[in-house]
Motif scaffolding. Structure first.
Motif, PDB file in Angstrom:
ATOM      1  N   PRO A 137     -10.266   4.379  -2.657  1.00 26.33           N
ATOM      2  CA  PRO A 137      -9.760   4.727  -3.821  1.00 26.33           C
ATOM      3  C   PRO A 137      -8.724   5.774  -3.843  1.00 26.33           C
ATOM      4  O   PRO A 137      -7.920   5.874  -5.190  1.00 26.33           O
ATOM      5  CB  PRO A 137     -10.611   4.934  -5.087  1.00 26.33           C
ATOM      6  N   GLU A 138      -7.926   6.274  -3.504  1.00 28.48           N
ATOM      7  CA  GLU A 138      -6.840   6.956  -3.266  1.00 28.48           C
ATOM      8  C   GLU A 138      -5.425   7.025  -2.686  1.00 28.48           C
ATOM      9  O   GLU A 138      -4.569   7.341  -3.100  1.00 28.48           O
ATOM     10  CB  GLU A 138      -7.410   8.548  -2.372  1.00 28.48           C
ATOM     11  N   VAL A 139      -5.341   5.118  -2.509  1.00 25.91           N
ATOM     12  CA  VAL A 139      -4.581   4.615  -2.611  1.00 25.91           C
ATOM     13  C   VAL A 139      -4.011   3.487  -2.894  1.00 25.91           C
ATOM     14  O   VAL A 139      -5.118   2.666  -3.871  1.00 25.91           O
ATOM     15  CB  VAL A 139      -4.573   3.646  -0.981  1.00 25.91           C
ATOM     16  N   ALA A 140      -2.970   3.813  -3.735  1.00 30.17           N
ATOM     17  CA  ALA A 140      -2.617   2.920  -4.376  1.00 30.17           C
ATOM     18  C   ALA A 140      -2.121   1.210  -3.656  1.00 30.17           C
ATOM     19  O   ALA A 140      -1.538   1.436  -3.282  1.00 30.17           O
ATOM     20  CB  ALA A 140      -0.602   3.281  -5.189  1.00 30.17           C
ATOM     21  N   ILE A 141      -1.930   0.713  -4.773  1.00 35.95           N
ATOM     22  CA  ILE A 141      -2.216  -1.174  -4.502  1.00 35.95           C
ATOM     23  C   ILE A 141      -1.492  -2.041  -5.138  1.00 35.95           C
ATOM     24  O   ILE A 141      -1.658  -1.963  -6.716  1.00 35.95           O
ATOM     25  CB  ILE A 141      -3.131  -1.602  -3.332  1.00 35.95           C
ATOM     26  N   VAL A 142      -0.779  -3.088  -4.327  1.00 35.32           N
ATOM     27  CA  VAL A 142      -0.270  -3.207  -5.553  1.00 35.32           C
ATOM     28  C   VAL A 142       0.030  -4.836  -4.857  1.00 35.32           C
ATOM     29  O   VAL A 142      -0.145  -5.504  -3.546  1.00 35.32           O
ATOM     30  CB  VAL A 142       1.603  -3.102  -6.362  1.00 35.32           C
ATOM     31  N   LEU A 143      -0.609  -5.929  -5.526  1.00 40.80           N
ATOM     32  CA  LEU A 143      -0.731  -7.602  -5.275  1.00 40.80           C
ATOM     33  C   LEU A 143       0.635  -8.537  -6.029  1.00 40.80           C
ATOM     34  O   LEU A 143       0.470  -8.879  -7.275  1.00 40.80           O
ATOM     35  CB  LEU A 143      -2.376  -8.002  -5.616  1.00 40.80           C
ATOM     36  N   SER A 144       1.237  -9.262  -5.379  1.00 45.59           N
ATOM     37  CA  SER A 144       1.612  -9.572  -5.568  1.00 45.59           C
ATOM     38  C   SER A 144       3.042 -11.366  -4.780  1.00 45.59           C
ATOM     39  O   SER A 144       1.620 -11.855  -3.720  1.00 45.59           O
ATOM     40  CB  SER A 144       3.726  -8.893  -4.928  1.00 45.59           C
ATOM     41  N   HIS A 145       2.928 -12.230  -5.644  1.00 48.92           N
ATOM     42  CA  HIS A 145       3.392 -13.377  -5.248  1.00 48.92           C
ATOM     43  C   HIS A 145       4.705 -14.092  -4.980  1.00 48.92           C
ATOM     44  O   HIS A 145       5.524 -13.704  -5.953  1.00 48.92           O
ATOM     45  CB  HIS A 145       2.044 -14.740  -6.076  1.00 48.92           C
ATOM     46  N   ASN A 146       4.712 -14.486  -4.042  1.00 45.40           N
ATOM     47  CA  ASN A 146       6.050 -14.952  -3.419  1.00 45.40           C
ATOM     48  C   ASN A 146       6.891 -13.858  -3.591  1.00 45.40           C
ATOM     49  O   ASN A 146       8.674 -14.010  -3.593  1.00 45.40           O
ATOM     50  CB  ASN A 146       6.209 -16.249  -4.441  1.00 45.40           C
TER      51      ASN A 146
ATOM     52  N   LEU B 218       0.517  -1.119   0.028  1.00 41.63           N
ATOM     53  CA  LEU B 218      -0.066  -0.157  -0.066  1.00 41.63           C
ATOM     54  C   LEU B 218       0.839   1.320  -0.215  1.00 41.63           C
ATOM     55  O   LEU B 218       1.724   1.157   0.938  1.00 41.63           O
ATOM     56  CB  LEU B 218      -0.709  -0.135   1.301  1.00 41.63           C
ATOM     57  N   ALA B 219       0.435   2.530  -0.835  1.00 46.01           N
ATOM     58  CA  ALA B 219       0.902   3.288  -0.474  1.00 46.01           C
ATOM     59  C   ALA B 219       0.102   4.253  -0.401  1.00 46.01           C
ATOM     60  O   ALA B 219      -0.781   4.905  -0.350  1.00 46.01           O
ATOM     61  CB  ALA B 219       1.324   3.804  -2.202  1.00 46.01           C
ATOM     62  N   SER B 220       0.642   5.375   0.722  1.00 47.02           N
ATOM     63  CA  SER B 220      -0.270   6.566   1.296  1.00 47.02           C
ATOM     64  C   SER B 220       0.632   7.397   2.063  1.00 47.02           C
ATOM     65  O   SER B 220       1.039   7.055   2.781  1.00 47.02           O
ATOM     66  CB  SER B 220      -1.093   5.649   1.949  1.00 47.02           C
ATOM     67  N   SER B 221      -0.207   8.265   1.794  1.00 51.13           N
ATOM     68  CA  SER B 221       0.679   9.758   2.979  1.00 51.13           C
ATOM     69  C   SER B 221       0.592   9.976   4.645  1.00 51.13           C
ATOM     70  O   SER B 221       1.194   9.835   5.131  1.00 51.13           O
ATOM     71  CB  SER B 221       0.239  10.794   2.237  1.00 51.13           C
ATOM     72  N   GLY B 222      -0.530   8.965   4.239  1.00 50.66           N
ATOM     73  CA  GLY B 222      -0.706   8.393   5.972  1.00 50.66           C
ATOM     74  C   GLY B 222       0.415   7.502   7.168  1.00 50.66           C
ATOM     75  O   GLY B 222       1.500   7.165   6.259  1.00 50.66           O
TER      76      GLY B 222
ATOM     77  N   ILE C 280       0.867  -9.737  -9.871  1.00 50.27           N
ATOM     78  CA  ILE C 280      -0.553 -10.025 -10.165  1.00 50.27           C
ATOM     79  C   ILE C 280      -1.366  -9.321 -10.436  1.00 50.27           C
ATOM     80  O   ILE C 280      -2.086  -9.396 -11.173  1.00 50.27           O
ATOM     81  CB  ILE C 280      -0.505 -10.992  -8.596  1.00 50.27           C
ATOM     82  N   ALA C 281      -1.074  -7.759  -9.576  1.00 43.32           N
ATOM     83  CA  ALA C 281      -1.984  -6.990 -10.269  1.00 43.32           C
ATOM     84  C   ALA C 281      -1.775  -5.558  -9.089  1.00 43.32           C
ATOM     85  O   ALA C 281      -0.652  -5.653  -8.309  1.00 43.32           O
ATOM     86  CB  ALA C 281      -3.502  -7.513  -9.508  1.00 43.32           C
ATOM     87  N   ALA C 282      -2.421  -4.441  -9.963  1.00 42.58           N
ATOM     88  CA  ALA C 282      -1.647  -2.925  -9.021  1.00 42.58           C
ATOM     89  C   ALA C 282      -2.901  -2.343  -9.487  1.00 42.58           C
ATOM     90  O   ALA C 282      -3.737  -2.330 -10.004  1.00 42.58           O
ATOM     91  CB  ALA C 282      -1.055  -2.366 -10.117  1.00 42.58           C
ATOM     92  N   TYR C 283      -3.279  -1.502  -8.883  1.00 41.10           N
ATOM     93  CA  TYR C 283      -4.357  -0.494  -8.094  1.00 41.10           C
ATOM     94  C   TYR C 283      -3.640   0.659  -8.860  1.00 41.10           C
ATOM     95  O   TYR C 283      -2.961   0.837  -7.342  1.00 41.10           O
ATOM     96  CB  TYR C 283      -5.727  -0.863  -7.594  1.00 41.10           C
ATOM     97  N   LEU C 284      -4.237   2.046  -8.817  1.00 42.22           N
ATOM     98  CA  LEU C 284      -2.886   2.752  -9.434  1.00 42.22           C
ATOM     99  C   LEU C 284      -4.519   4.581  -9.237  1.00 42.22           C
ATOM    100  O   LEU C 284      -5.289   3.952 -10.071  1.00 42.22           O
ATOM    101  CB  LEU C 284      -2.177   3.396  -9.778  1.00 42.22           C
ATOM    102  N   PRO C 285      -5.171   5.489  -8.560  1.00 45.33           N
ATOM    103  CA  PRO C 285      -5.615   5.806  -8.624  1.00 45.33           C
ATOM    104  C   PRO C 285      -5.643   6.558 -10.143  1.00 45.33           C
ATOM    105  O   PRO C 285      -4.121   6.848 -10.213  1.00 45.33           O
ATOM    106  CB  PRO C 285      -4.854   7.324  -7.380  1.00 45.33           C
ATOM    107  N   GLY C 286      -6.945   7.088 -10.657  1.00 45.07           N
ATOM    108  CA  GLY C 286      -6.538   7.506 -11.714  1.00 45.07           C
ATOM    109  C   GLY C 286      -6.706   6.654 -12.816  1.00 45.07           C
ATOM    110  O   GLY C 286      -7.025   7.395 -13.358  1.00 45.07           O
ATOM    111  N   ALA C 287      -5.971   5.649 -12.579  1.00 45.59           N
ATOM    112  CA  ALA C 287      -5.791   5.149 -13.704  1.00 45.59           C
ATOM    113  C   ALA C 287      -6.552   3.380 -13.595  1.00 45.59           C
ATOM    114  O   ALA C 287      -6.180   2.446 -14.838  1.00 45.59           O
ATOM    115  CB  ALA C 287      -3.797   4.236 -13.810  1.00 45.59           C
TER     116      ALA C 287
END
Length: 158
Positions: free
Chosen positions: A112-121, A9-13, A126-133
């Motif tokens: 929706p304002e937090v960028a997220i990456v899903l990885s395996h091992n 997770l990427a957040s400024s908090g 696997i997947a990524a979520y980027l706000p605005g994209a």
């Protein structure tokens, strides 16, 4: 089964604010463990995709690098928190991967304002979520690492 599925997770908090959000959003139960290190949090929850229980370890992202050399760049370098997702009840890699994906999707939809990456091992992207994209699911065998940077650039925080 010795595989892991991790969400970054990427957040400024602060990490504590991320933990509070994760706890509420995922309906987590806090667990005590004397072996936890400072800054680590342990939780459990009912599985979303089937029977069983899921355990989550939330901690600062110690896998990324602040200022990597170009050949050492990773898709998770700029992510602040790491969440290990483990399905306890089944020793089934596919079931655990499905559970991690369900958690990823729930988090992406819920904040929706937090960028997220899903990885395996800690190697496969696997997947990524980027706000605005939006959400992008990557082809099999896509790595978090520099050789695949052209596949994930634009879908992760760089």
């Amino acid at each position: 089964m010795s595989t892991t599925d991790d969400i970054f997770l990427a957040s400024s908090g602060s990490l504590e604010s991320m933990v509070a959000w994760l706890s509420a959003a995922l309906r987590l139960r806090s667990l005590e463990d004397p072996d936890l290190k400072e800054g680590e949090y342990l939780f459990s929850a009912d599985a979303r995709t089937g029977e069983g229980e899921v355990v989550f370890v939330v901690e600062p992202n110690g896998y990324g690098s602040i200022d990597p050399e170009p050949e050492d760049v990773s898709a998770i370098d700029r992510y602040t928190a790491a969440v290990e997702v483990r399905l306890v009840s089944a020793k089934d890699e596919e079931a655990q991967a499905a559970e991690a994906r369900a958690v990823f999707d729930e988090l992406a939809a819920g904040r929706p304002e937090v960028a997220i990456v899903l990885s395996h091992n800690l190697s496969g992207l696997i997947a990524a979520y980027l706000p605005g994209a939006g959400v992008r699911t990557f082809p099999p065998d896509t790595t978090l690492d520099a050789p695949d940077v052209e596949l994930w650039r634009g879908w992760v925080v760089c």
